[in-house]
Design a protein around this motif. Structure first.
Motif, short mmCIF file in Angstrom:
data_model
loop_
_atom_site.label_atom_id
_atom_site.label_comp_id
_atom_site.label_asym_id
_atom_site.label_seq_id
_atom_site.Cartn_x
_atom_site.Cartn_y
_atom_site.Cartn_z
N THR A 11 0.81 -1.22 0.00
CA THR A 11 0.00 0.00 0.00
C THR A 11 0.85 1.27 0.00
OG1 THR A 11 -0.11 0.11 2.42
CG2 THR A 11 -1.79 -1.21 1.32
N THR A 12 2.17 1.12 0.10
CA THR A 12 3.08 2.27 0.14
C THR A 12 4.33 1.98 -0.69
OG1 THR A 12 4.31 1.47 2.06
CG2 THR A 12 2.35 2.84 2.50
N LYS A 13 5.07 3.02 -0.99
CA LYS A 13 6.35 2.86 -1.70
C LYS A 13 7.32 2.02 -0.88
CE LYS A 13 7.85 4.98 -4.97
NZ LYS A 13 8.07 4.59 -6.37
N LYS A 14 7.29 2.20 0.44
CA LYS A 14 8.17 1.43 1.32
C LYS A 14 7.90 -0.07 1.18
CE LYS A 14 9.30 0.61 6.19
NZ LYS A 14 8.96 0.94 7.59
N GLU A 15 6.63 -0.43 1.11
CA GLU A 15 6.26 -1.84 1.00
C GLU A 15 6.67 -2.42 -0.36
OE1 GLU A 15 2.13 -2.58 2.44
OE2 GLU A 15 2.38 -0.61 3.37
N ILE A 16 6.74 -1.58 -1.37
CA ILE A 16 7.23 -2.03 -2.67
C ILE A 16 8.74 -2.26 -2.61
CG2 ILE A 16 7.77 -1.12 -4.97
CD1 ILE A 16 4.98 -0.22 -5.25
N GLU A 17 9.41 -1.35 -1.94
CA GLU A 17 10.86 -1.48 -1.81
C GLU A 17 11.23 -2.74 -1.03
OE1 GLU A 17 11.89 2.23 -0.02
OE2 GLU A 17 11.45 3.39 -1.85
N ILE A 18 10.42 -3.09 -0.02
CA ILE A 18 10.66 -4.31 0.75
C ILE A 18 10.67 -5.53 -0.17
CG2 ILE A 18 9.60 -5.88 2.44
CD1 ILE A 18 8.65 -3.38 3.95
N ARG A 19 9.86 -5.47 -1.20
CA ARG A 19 9.77 -6.59 -2.15
C ARG A 19 10.87 -6.55 -3.21
NH1 ARG A 19 4.87 -5.85 -0.12
NH2 ARG A 19 3.31 -7.52 -0.15
N GLY A 20 11.59 -5.44 -3.24
CA GLY A 20 12.63 -5.30 -4.25
C GLY A 20 12.10 -4.90 -5.61
N TRP A 21 10.89 -4.31 -5.63
CA TRP A 21 10.29 -3.89 -6.90
C TRP A 21 10.73 -2.47 -7.25
CZ3 TRP A 21 4.38 -5.24 -6.03
CH2 TRP A 21 4.25 -6.62 -5.86
N ASP A 22 10.83 -2.21 -8.55
CA ASP A 22 11.07 -0.85 -9.03
C ASP A 22 9.78 -0.19 -9.50
OD1 ASP A 22 13.87 -1.04 -8.67
OD2 ASP A 22 14.03 -2.16 -10.55
#
Length: 574
Positions: A11-22
């Motif tokens: 739900t946030t940019k941080k949670e995307i970064e946790i997954r290693g997604w760009d």
């Protein structure tokens, strides 16, 4: 203890970064809080997209004021934006039948009001199109589904064009969205885009005016808005075409454009339904809501959905126009697996609050000869009488109840969904089926009532019930006799809680006075009562709007004056 955010959709940019997604393939906006549970549509669609191998982020209840930062936070998705108003039409969510603003919202943390705008789908889409005019936007959910064609809008008290003409979306997915979501993902995976998706079933879109063979052209929005008789005639066609399995494409003009509605998919299979419930739902609200209550989640946390769809076809109900009138059921094994997972939750106390669907006792009920169902355009398989081609055998449901109650950790399973007593009491002429159905009623009353059984006679007047597409009230008397007899036999002190509606088209003040007299005589304390709320694309709403029965063409009495509506409702409490 640290929470593993990877278990939820980001739900946030941080949670995307946790997954290693760009980046992400789809950004899904919803008017509801994000509860990762199969009872919440946005969670299902998000998990379906994820199951297709795509990266999906979800933005629950974005702030539509100010700089629109919630609409910008994930940037441009690789595929498209998806938008849903949530589990309810936003206007029904926000306003009472008297058009008064509600003070709470069950789909928002702590029930807080004001977390979504009126006409949510339109507002979200317009913002996205203003920010990213070249990125496709696909809308779905019940608000978009029930407004896919021209319709009467109770809150503005006027006839409205398709929501596509208002929101600027590139594509609309109507009905239950799992199948069409997978198909849209497939088209994009194969190199296609929105134009190719417009060939898919269960989609709607705008195009320049043209005539094509094989399409059924409805009266235009402008013609319907000008003439109420034309509007109800058009509704009748839409309802009949929506209630049969066919390949008819519906087309309706609006201005110099056409709204094109492709035919629906056939009902999904039990196997497909099971697959949905096997997706990796956490069954919990997102951790961002820690310490807050989401009332809608509290209501369904210990409930299990067994089937969808309803062939009852009640005049005021939107289920058949959204979920469909063909019931799709989960397998016994799928339901039992989910319940076994629930029993592992340390907060579970052993009591299932509900085991059912839109009508609790339609599990596994389909037409005996489905080739007849494909051609049939009856909006209700239960009115004016239950169709002889309908299988009303309660055996599968009766066995499921008993299997559930045998699971270790389950103390009691209650039926919180509405029970169609007319279906359970229906005499089929088959001695075995009739005996099983009688046994079902006994099992229900003895073992699955939490002290109060909800049923929906809706009214006492047979005239009004005819307009509602509901059975005679005489059947309710018979059911109450059975209910009271079983309670006396078992030494139980249970109550029937009947639902009633005031101000339904065809209902006059004398009908409400008679209802009040009968209810007092039966010594009911009325709790489940409501004033009729006209919602888009229902038979009752068309009668409310036009004062005309779309099928007979005859005039129908309608209580439209707010004072009269209030007077009718007050009869419940005399």
């Amino acid at each position: 203890m640290a929470v593993d955010l990877k278990r939820w959709l980001p739900t946030t940019k941080k949670e995307i970064e946790i997954r290693g997604w760009d980046d992400v393939d789809v950004v899904l906006f919803t008017g509801d809080a994000y509860v990762d549970h199969p009872s919440f549509g946005a969670a299902i669609i998000g998990r379906i997209i994820e199951d297709c191998g795509w990266r999906v982020a979800i933005v629950p209840q974005p702030d539509w004021h100010g700089d629109w930062r919630d609409f910008r936070k994930f940037g441009v998705p690789k595929k498209f934006f998806a938008v849903t108003a949530g589990a309810m039409d936003s206007m029904v969510n926000h306003y009472t039948a008297a058009k008064r603003l509600r003070h709470d919202d069950a789909y928002t943390p702590d029930g807080r009001h004001g977390a979504r705008p009126d006409r949510t789908t339109v507002v979200y889409c317009k913002i996205l199109k203003q920010l990213y005019p070249d990125v496709p936007v696909i809308v779905g959910g019940i608000e978009a589904s029930l407004r896919r064609l021209a319709h009467y809008d109770y809150w503005d008290d006027k006839y409205m064009p398709s929501i596509l003409a208002q929101c600027g979306a590139d594509l609309l997915s109507y009905g239950m969205g799992e199948k069409i979501t997978r198909e849209i993902c497939r088209v994009f995976d194969e190199g296609g885009g929105i134009e190719e998706c417009k060939k898919l079933r269960q989609t709607a879109f705008l195009r320049r005016r043209e005539e094509n063979e094989g399409e059924l052209r409805l009266h235009s929005f402008e013609e319907c808005a000008k003439d109420k008789r034309v509007a109800v005639e058009t509704f009748k066609t839409i309802e009949q075409e929506s209630n049969k399995l066919n390949d008819t494409v519906l087309v309706q003009g609006v201005g110099d454009m056409d709204v094109v509605v492709n035919p629906p998919f056939p009902p999904i299979s039990t196997e497909e339904m099971d697959r949905i419930y096997e997706l990796p739902f956490t069954r919990l609200p997102h951790p961002k809501y820690a310490g807050k209550r989401i009332p809608a989640f509290d209501m369904i946390r210990w409930s299990v959905n067994t089937h969808r769809g309803c062939w009852g076809g009640c005049a005021f109900c939107t289920i058949s126009m959204h979920q469909g009138k063909f019931v799709v059921s989960r397998s016994r094994e799928s339901v039992l697996r989910e319940i076994k997972e629930i029993t592992k939750d340390p907060d579970f106390k052993g009591y299932l609050s509900d085991l059912g669907g839109p009508s609790a006792n339609m599990y596994m009920m389909r037409g005996k000869d489905e080739s007849k169902c494909k051609k049939c355009h009856r909006p209700s398989c239960a009115w004016p009488q239950i169709c002889p081609n309908m299988n009303t055998d309660h055996s599968a449901l009766l066995n499921l109840y008993r299997d559930v109650d045998s699971i270790k950790g389950v103390k009691k399973s209650f039926i919180g969904s509405g029970v169609r007593y007319d279906v359970a009491m229906h005499k089929t002429g088959d001695r075995r089926v009739d005996a099983v159905n009688s046994e079902y009623i006994d099992e229900l009353i003895v073992n699955h009532v939490s002290g109060r059984l909800k049923v929906a006679p809706e009214h006492t007047s047979d005239k009004v019930l005819g307009y509602m597409r509901k059975p005679s009230f005489s059947l309710f008397y018979k059911f109450k006799e059975i209910f009271d007899g079983i309670n006396n036999r078992e030494g139980l002190r249970q109550q029937i809680i009947p639902y009633f509606i005031s101000s339904h088209p065809g209902c006059e003040m004398r009908d409400m006075q008679e209802l009040s007299r009968i209810v007092r005589k039966l010594d009911f304390r009325l709790e489940q009562v409501q004033d009729f709320t006209p919602t888009p694309m229902t038979y009752a709403t068309e009668m409310f709007h036009a004062g005309i029965d779309p099928y007979s063409g005859k005039k129908v009495y309608v209580a439209k004056n707010p004072q009269e509506k209030q007077m009718q409702k007050s009869k419940f409490f005399e």
